[in-house]
Scaffold this motif. Structure first.
Motif, PDB file in Angstrom:
ATOM      1  N   ILE A 157       0.938  -1.275   0.088  1.00 32.52           N
ATOM      2  CA  ILE A 157       0.042  -0.292  -0.063  1.00 32.52           C
ATOM      3  C   ILE A 157       1.010   1.192  -0.010  1.00 32.52           C
ATOM      4  O   ILE A 157       0.640   2.349  -0.449  1.00 32.52           O
ATOM      5  CB  ILE A 157      -1.190  -0.061   1.184  1.00 32.52           C
ATOM      6  N   GLU A 158       1.825   1.193   0.725  1.00 34.87           N
ATOM      7  CA  GLU A 158       2.891   2.235   0.942  1.00 34.87           C
ATOM      8  C   GLU A 158       3.520   2.309  -0.535  1.00 34.87           C
ATOM      9  O   GLU A 158       3.249   3.863  -1.337  1.00 34.87           O
ATOM     10  CB  GLU A 158       3.896   1.496   1.447  1.00 34.87           C
ATOM     11  N   ALA A 159       4.047   1.529  -0.845  1.00 32.67           N
ATOM     12  CA  ALA A 159       4.746   1.613  -2.697  1.00 32.67           C
ATOM     13  C   ALA A 159       3.033   2.455  -3.871  1.00 32.67           C
ATOM     14  O   ALA A 159       3.759   2.964  -4.565  1.00 32.67           O
ATOM     15  CB  ALA A 159       4.809   0.110  -3.441  1.00 32.67           C
ATOM     16  N   GLY A 160       1.938   1.463  -3.403  1.00 33.60           N
ATOM     17  CA  GLY A 160       1.577   2.229  -4.286  1.00 33.60           C
ATOM     18  C   GLY A 160       0.901   3.980  -4.253  1.00 33.60           C
ATOM     19  O   GLY A 160       0.843   4.691  -5.274  1.00 33.60           O
ATOM     20  N   ARG A 161       0.933   4.143  -2.521  1.00 30.15           N
ATOM     21  CA  ARG A 161       1.154   5.708  -2.522  1.00 30.15           C
ATOM     22  C   ARG A 161       2.185   6.296  -3.353  1.00 30.15           C
ATOM     23  O   ARG A 161       1.793   7.349  -3.747  1.00 30.15           O
ATOM     24  CB  ARG A 161       0.800   6.156  -1.635  1.00 30.15           C
ATOM     25  N   ARG A 162       2.980   5.383  -3.272  1.00 28.96           N
ATOM     26  CA  ARG A 162       4.370   5.858  -3.814  1.00 28.96           C
ATOM     27  C   ARG A 162       4.154   6.595  -5.607  1.00 28.96           C
ATOM     28  O   ARG A 162       4.775   7.354  -6.419  1.00 28.96           O
ATOM     29  CB  ARG A 162       5.724   5.918  -3.342  1.00 28.96           C
ATOM     30  N   ASP A 163       3.940   5.343  -6.166  1.00 26.61           N
ATOM     31  CA  ASP A 163       3.694   4.815  -7.619  1.00 26.61           C
ATOM     32  C   ASP A 163       3.390   5.074  -8.460  1.00 26.61           C
ATOM     33  O   ASP A 163       3.242   5.098  -9.942  1.00 26.61           O
ATOM     34  CB  ASP A 163       5.234   3.699  -7.795  1.00 26.61           C
ATOM     35  N   TYR A 164       1.397   5.045  -7.565  1.00 29.19           N
ATOM     36  CA  TYR A 164       0.627   4.576  -8.813  1.00 29.19           C
ATOM     37  C   TYR A 164      -0.256   6.316  -9.113  1.00 29.19           C
ATOM     38  O   TYR A 164       0.068   7.280  -8.212  1.00 29.19           O
ATOM     39  CB  TYR A 164      -0.343   3.442  -7.767  1.00 29.19           C
ATOM     40  N   ASP A 165      -0.603   6.403  -9.727  1.00 29.10           N
ATOM     41  CA  ASP A 165      -1.446   7.847 -10.325  1.00 29.10           C
ATOM     42  C   ASP A 165      -3.013   7.465  -9.286  1.00 29.10           C
ATOM     43  O   ASP A 165      -3.418   8.870  -9.186  1.00 29.10           O
ATOM     44  CB  ASP A 165      -1.577   7.808 -11.812  1.00 29.10           C
ATOM     45  N   TYR A 166      -3.607   6.630  -9.405  1.00 34.32           N
ATOM     46  CA  TYR A 166      -4.773   6.582  -8.727  1.00 34.32           C
ATOM     47  C   TYR A 166      -4.710   5.142  -8.036  1.00 34.32           C
ATOM     48  O   TYR A 166      -4.443   4.371  -7.729  1.00 34.32           O
ATOM     49  CB  TYR A 166      -5.643   5.925 -10.109  1.00 34.32           C
ATOM     50  N   MET A 167      -5.518   6.003  -6.370  1.00 38.88           N
ATOM     51  CA  MET A 167      -5.959   4.495  -5.797  1.00 38.88           C
ATOM     52  C   MET A 167      -7.537   4.303  -5.815  1.00 38.88           C
ATOM     53  O   MET A 167      -8.309   5.282  -5.508  1.00 38.88           O
ATOM     54  CB  MET A 167      -5.744   5.092  -4.268  1.00 38.88           C
ATOM     55  N   VAL A 168      -8.074   3.131  -6.048  1.00 37.92           N
ATOM     56  CA  VAL A 168      -9.262   2.980  -5.919  1.00 37.92           C
ATOM     57  C   VAL A 168      -9.928   1.138  -4.772  1.00 37.92           C
ATOM     58  O   VAL A 168      -8.805   0.816  -4.887  1.00 37.92           O
ATOM     59  CB  VAL A 168      -9.833   2.103  -7.238  1.00 37.92           C
ATOM     60  N   VAL A 169     -10.750   2.279  -4.077  1.00 36.35           N
ATOM     61  CA  VAL A 169     -11.552   1.390  -2.959  1.00 36.35           C
ATOM     62  C   VAL A 169     -12.199   0.002  -3.507  1.00 36.35           C
ATOM     63  O   VAL A 169     -12.982   0.763  -4.275  1.00 36.35           O
ATOM     64  CB  VAL A 169     -12.103   1.804  -1.663  1.00 36.35           C
ATOM     65  N   ASN A 170     -12.030  -1.220  -3.242  1.00 31.06           N
ATOM     66  CA  ASN A 170     -13.156  -2.095  -3.434  1.00 31.06           C
ATOM     67  C   ASN A 170     -13.559  -2.276  -2.922  1.00 31.06           C
ATOM     68  O   ASN A 170     -13.058  -3.334  -1.869  1.00 31.06           O
ATOM     69  CB  ASN A 170     -12.187  -3.704  -3.920  1.00 31.06           C
ATOM     70  N   ASP A 171     -14.848  -0.969  -2.067  1.00 27.18           N
ATOM     71  CA  ASP A 171     -15.829  -1.960  -1.757  1.00 27.18           C
ATOM     72  C   ASP A 171     -16.893  -2.182  -2.228  1.00 27.18           C
ATOM     73  O   ASP A 171     -17.303  -3.189  -2.251  1.00 27.18           O
ATOM     74  CB  ASP A 171     -16.214  -0.439  -0.392  1.00 27.18           C
ATOM     75  N   LYS A 172     -17.357  -1.703  -3.549  1.00 27.88           N
ATOM     76  CA  LYS A 172     -18.165  -2.510  -4.124  1.00 27.88           C
ATOM     77  C   LYS A 172     -18.161  -2.383  -5.725  1.00 27.88           C
ATOM     78  O   LYS A 172     -17.478  -1.378  -6.158  1.00 27.88           O
ATOM     79  CB  LYS A 172     -19.659  -1.952  -4.139  1.00 27.88           C
ATOM     80  N   LEU A 173     -17.712  -3.520  -5.707  1.00 28.26           N
ATOM     81  CA  LEU A 173     -17.252  -4.129  -7.531  1.00 28.26           C
ATOM     82  C   LEU A 173     -17.384  -3.238  -8.522  1.00 28.26           C
ATOM     83  O   LEU A 173     -16.739  -2.660  -8.563  1.00 28.26           O
ATOM     84  CB  LEU A 173     -17.536  -5.508  -7.683  1.00 28.26           C
ATOM     85  N   ASP A 174     -18.759  -3.513  -8.549  1.00 27.86           N
ATOM     86  CA  ASP A 174     -19.395  -2.485  -9.595  1.00 27.86           C
ATOM     87  C   ASP A 174     -18.919  -0.915  -9.721  1.00 27.86           C
ATOM     88  O   ASP A 174     -18.779  -0.505 -10.796  1.00 27.86           O
ATOM     89  CB  ASP A 174     -20.775  -2.179  -9.488  1.00 27.86           C
ATOM     90  N   ASP A 175     -18.286  -0.613  -8.214  1.00 22.03           N
ATOM     91  CA  ASP A 175     -18.441   0.741  -8.371  1.00 22.03           C
ATOM     92  C   ASP A 175     -17.175   0.798  -8.765  1.00 22.03           C
ATOM     93  O   ASP A 175     -16.299   2.307  -9.725  1.00 22.03           O
ATOM     94  CB  ASP A 175     -18.458   1.332  -7.074  1.00 22.03           C
ATOM     95  N   ALA A 176     -16.093  -0.104  -7.464  1.00 16.94           N
ATOM     96  CA  ALA A 176     -14.913   0.001  -8.708  1.00 16.94           C
ATOM     97  C   ALA A 176     -14.133  -0.048 -10.037  1.00 16.94           C
ATOM     98  O   ALA A 176     -13.712   0.487  -9.950  1.00 16.94           O
ATOM     99  CB  ALA A 176     -13.923  -0.724  -7.625  1.00 16.94           C
ATOM    100  N   VAL A 177     -15.182  -1.037 -10.276  1.00 13.74           N
ATOM    101  CA  VAL A 177     -14.953  -1.146 -12.066  1.00 13.74           C
ATOM    102  C   VAL A 177     -14.899  -0.252 -12.981  1.00 13.74           C
ATOM    103  O   VAL A 177     -14.287   0.749 -13.412  1.00 13.74           O
ATOM    104  CB  VAL A 177     -16.249  -2.461 -12.487  1.00 13.74           C
ATOM    105  N   ASP A 178     -16.807   0.719 -12.935  1.00 12.21           N
ATOM    106  CA  ASP A 178     -16.818   1.624 -13.301  1.00 12.21           C
ATOM    107  C   ASP A 178     -16.105   3.325 -13.198  1.00 12.21           C
ATOM    108  O   ASP A 178     -15.601   4.229 -13.687  1.00 12.21           O
ATOM    109  CB  ASP A 178     -18.343   2.220 -12.625  1.00 12.21           C
ATOM    110  N   LYS A 179     -14.939   2.846 -11.978  1.00 12.39           N
ATOM    111  CA  LYS A 179     -14.586   4.074 -11.484  1.00 12.39           C
ATOM    112  C   LYS A 179     -13.284   4.298 -12.349  1.00 12.39           C
ATOM    113  O   LYS A 179     -12.471   4.451 -12.601  1.00 12.39           O
ATOM    114  CB  LYS A 179     -14.069   4.469 -10.346  1.00 12.39           C
ATOM    115  N   ILE A 180     -12.958   2.711 -12.714  1.00 13.69           N
ATOM    116  CA  ILE A 180     -11.886   2.099 -13.342  1.00 13.69           C
ATOM    117  C   ILE A 180     -11.488   2.180 -15.081  1.00 13.69           C
ATOM    118  O   ILE A 180     -10.616   3.211 -15.997  1.00 13.69           O
ATOM    119  CB  ILE A 180     -10.923   1.161 -13.102  1.00 13.69           C
TER     120      ILE A 180
END
Length: 199
Positions: A157-180
């Motif tokens: 998660i720390e590496a994700g915050r450092r190297d990635y452009d977007y953080m998407v929370v997988n709380d509800k699958l459909d919402d996460a997919v639509d956001k991506i």
């Protein structure tokens, strides 16, 4: 008119966060996407198919692929090796398809180094306890490996915050997919020329 190259999308996150499920849903909803199948030395489970879930190879075979420069990225995760076949990715990008890589943060860091235009998406669990429950429910790992994966999640998660452009929370699958999908669509309209992945 020259065909526009596809974009490279990296999807990473801790074990058990739901990366594979999200990517399967992305492929159902996106007309012009291809998911790269990773090569691994991890033993195949009864539910997995060679060439569909992973390409399962021996450690010697994997190391030969590294020596020959056949892998776009590779990493050792919990004692097993994982890597992305370079030729398949280049082929699909050249055909104008968006390529989705579901890989570890080590591999994600390598991709970012060679392809600055790659869209880097990190999947987050709603809470640490949710991740622990998902790992416990998987038949793939023994309790010792599951505990290691959970401990390693914080570093990921720390590496994700450092190297990635977007953080998407997988709380509800459909919402996460639509956001991506919205992230990918935005990147597709605003991207510069795609990088070449093969030398």
């Amino acid at each position: 008119m020259k065909k526009k190259k596809g974009i490279l999308v990296v999807v990473s996150g801790p074990s058990g966060v739901g990366k594979s499920t999200i990517c399967k849903e992305l492929l159902k909803k996106m007309d012009n996407a291809f998911q790269s199948v990773s090569v691994t030395t991890r033993p195949k489970s009864d539910q997995e198919a060679d060439g569909k879930d992973y390409w399962f190879v021996t450690k010697d075979e994997f190391l030969k692929r590294i020596d020959k420069g056949l892998l776009l990225e590779h990493a050792e995760v919990f004692g097993n090796f994982y890597g992305t076949p370079k030729d398949k990715v280049d082929e699909q990008l050249a055909a104008g398809k968006d390529v989705i890589l579901t890989i570890d943060v080590q591999g994600g860091h390598q991709i970012k180094e060679i392809c600055h235009e790659a869209v880097m998406i990190f999947i987050m669990p709603p809470a640490k306890k949710d991740l622990a429950g998902r790992l416990a429910g998987r038949a793939r790992d023994d309790s010792k490996t599951a505990a290691k994966r959970l401990k390693g999640a914080e570093n990921e998660i720390e590496a994700g915050r450092r190297d990635y452009d977007y953080m998407v929370v997988n709380d509800k699958l459909d919402d996460a997919v639509d956001k991506i999908i919205r992230i990918i669509e935005k990147a597709r309209t605003g991207k510069k020329d795609s990088c070449a992945l093969t030398k």
